[in-house]
Write a protein that holds these residues in place. Structure first.
Motif, PDB file in Angstrom:
ATOM      1  N   PHE A 195     -17.344  -3.824  -6.156  1.00 24.00           N
ATOM      2  CA  PHE A 195     -16.711  -4.022  -4.871  1.00 24.00           C
ATOM      3  C   PHE A 195     -15.849  -2.641  -4.359  1.00 24.00           C
ATOM      4  CE2 PHE A 195     -12.393  -3.816  -1.972  1.00 24.00           C
ATOM      5  CZ  PHE A 195     -13.331  -4.206  -0.847  1.00 24.00           C
ATOM      6  N   ILE A 196     -15.240  -1.941  -5.522  1.00 26.48           N
ATOM      7  CA  ILE A 196     -14.304  -0.709  -5.066  1.00 26.48           C
ATOM      8  C   ILE A 196     -15.681   0.295  -5.183  1.00 26.48           C
ATOM      9  CG2 ILE A 196     -13.081   1.236  -6.313  1.00 26.48           C
ATOM     10  CD1 ILE A 196     -11.609  -1.075  -6.868  1.00 26.48           C
ATOM     11  N   PHE A 213     -19.341  -1.296  -3.056  1.00 28.45           N
ATOM     12  CA  PHE A 213     -19.181  -1.558  -1.214  1.00 28.45           C
ATOM     13  C   PHE A 213     -18.383  -0.279  -0.589  1.00 28.45           C
ATOM     14  CE2 PHE A 213     -20.996  -5.399  -2.619  1.00 28.45           C
ATOM     15  CZ  PHE A 213     -21.461  -5.576  -2.170  1.00 28.45           C
ATOM     16  N   LYS A 214     -17.285  -0.661  -1.093  1.00 33.17           N
ATOM     17  CA  LYS A 214     -16.186   0.581  -0.412  1.00 33.17           C
ATOM     18  C   LYS A 214     -16.043   2.012  -1.364  1.00 33.17           C
ATOM     19  CE  LYS A 214     -12.932  -2.073   1.047  1.00 33.17           C
ATOM     20  NZ  LYS A 214     -12.315  -1.967   2.496  1.00 33.17           N
ATOM     21  N   LEU A 215     -16.046   2.431  -1.718  1.00 36.70           N
ATOM     22  CA  LEU A 215     -17.111   4.286  -2.233  1.00 36.70           C
ATOM     23  C   LEU A 215     -17.943   4.247  -2.156  1.00 36.70           C
ATOM     24  CD1 LEU A 215     -14.556   4.509  -5.181  1.00 36.70           C
ATOM     25  CD2 LEU A 215     -14.096   5.129  -2.550  1.00 36.70           C
ATOM     26  N   GLY A 216     -18.945   3.422  -2.183  1.00 32.32           N
ATOM     27  CA  GLY A 216     -20.365   3.599  -1.436  1.00 32.32           C
ATOM     28  C   GLY A 216     -21.386   4.219  -2.425  1.00 32.32           C
ATOM     29  N   TRP A 217     -20.352   4.929  -4.726  1.00 32.90           N
ATOM     30  CA  TRP A 217     -20.485   5.916  -5.482  1.00 32.90           C
ATOM     31  C   TRP A 217     -22.651   5.319  -5.953  1.00 32.90           C
ATOM     32  CZ3 TRP A 217     -15.608   7.629  -7.836  1.00 32.90           C
ATOM     33  CH2 TRP A 217     -15.176   7.944  -7.019  1.00 32.90           C
ATOM     34  N   THR A 258     -25.526  -1.895  -4.828  1.00 29.89           N
ATOM     35  CA  THR A 258     -25.121  -3.007  -5.008  1.00 29.89           C
ATOM     36  C   THR A 258     -26.280  -4.494  -5.808  1.00 29.89           C
ATOM     37  OG1 THR A 258     -25.361  -3.285  -2.807  1.00 29.89           O
ATOM     38  CG2 THR A 258     -23.079  -2.595  -2.902  1.00 29.89           C
TER      39      THR A 258
END
Length: 322
Positions: A155-156, A159-163, A166
């Motif tokens: 998730f972090i 999805f959130k940071l996109g580093w 997924t």
């Protein structure tokens, strides 16, 4: 050493036989059969056609005949046919097996890269602020389920940071064998490998910390200090060398344990390996794939146990088993 290895390999034969019997019986005891998962949602399939297909595939034969036929095929390297994927199990596992091996190797390498320095620091400087932080991290890692931690990491950082990606093991746009292909492969591997490694470090850290603390109090360490041996030499040549013995002994078990953990990681990160395939095959009742994967896992466990004994005897010649 050679006699010990040969003896252990011979002992693996009856163990594998008993495992095969148990796996086959459990697979047959499960509800449904190999065709049920494939045809349950097919409205055009009637009971008569289903029964004819079962008879053709030998699913109505006595169980001992089915087992003999299955074990003969297994000994010839034929793992059967996946009725869900409509291809031989050998071909189905070929692509996914290497993904799981790559993921397990990455987790193992990252685990030791993280755990060994932290274990040494925690054991050498006991009760320091660094030791308290490391012990706190170990407690949190031990109490956190792998699938919960993996979901948080996804998730972090996904999805959130996109580093990181997924899902998947490589971008479908890149050409196989190119530099971009291997970069994409590494990029897809890092997040699930790091998630598994951060949870798996707790055992290695605690074992190494405890061994260092215990070894510091041994008589041979006190004798070395009394002789005026430098403290750094005492740690590297006496304390650490003996403290690494349980770490080396559990290396084989670590390898086999990664196979079980890969089921959660591969499912959460949609990583196409045998762990994800195992879970899908159970849900789809594709028992030819399930039995093949359980047998492979059992063989890997026996090999890992043998590897642990070999490594332990190689690290400490005093306990070699002849």
């Amino acid at each position: 050493m050679l006699k010990f290895i040969l003896r252990r390999i011979i002992m693996m034969i009856p163990q594998l036989f008993l495992l095969s019997v148990l796996v086959f019986l459990l697979a047959k005891a499960m509800p449904g059969d190999a065709l049920t998962g494939q045809l349950a949602g097919n409205p055009k399939m009637d009971a008569q056609t289903l029964e004819e297909m079962k008879e053709k595939l030998g699913l109505n034969d006595p169980i001992h005949i089915q087992y003999v036929r299955w074990i003969k095929n297994l000994l010839h390297g034929d793992l059967g046919m996946s009725y869900t994927h409509q291809q031989p199990v050998n071909d189905l596992l070929a692509g996914r097996m290497w993904n799981t091996i790559l993921l397990s190797a990455a987790i193992l390498i990252l685990t030791y890269m993280i755990a060994i320095p932290l274990g040494i620091i925690s054991g050498r400087w006991t009760d320091s602020w660094a030791d308290k932080l490391i012990v706190g991290y170990s407690y949190v890692s031990f109490a956190t389920p792998l699938f919960i931690f993996a979901l948080i990491m996804l998730f972090i950082f996904g999805f959130k940071l996109g580093w990181f990606p997924t899902g998947g093991s490589v971008d479908i746009q890149v050409e196989k064998g190119t530099f971009d292909y291997y970069v994409s492969k590494l990029n897809h591997l890092l997040l699930p490998a790091l998630s598994g490694a951060l949870i798996n470090t707790v055992g290695t850290i605690q074992y190494l910390r405890s061994e260092i603390i215990d070894t510091k109090l041994k008589d041979f360490v006190k004798t070395a200090r009394a002789k005026g041996v430098p403290e750094s030499s005492i740690y590297w040549r006496h304390i650490l060398r003996n403290s690494f013995l349980p770490i080396a002994a559990f290396l084989g078990y670590e390898i086999t344990g990664l196979i079980g953990g890969s089921i959660f990681l591969e499912s959460i990160f949609s990583y196409p390996g045998i762990g994800q395939l195992f879970l899908q095959s159970i849900l789809q009742r594709d028992y030819s794939v399930v039995t093949a994967l359980v047998m492979i896992s059992g063989l890997a466990t026996l090999i890992g146990t043998l590897l642990s004994d070999i490594i332990l005897s190689a690290v400490d010649p005093r306990i070699r088993i002849e």
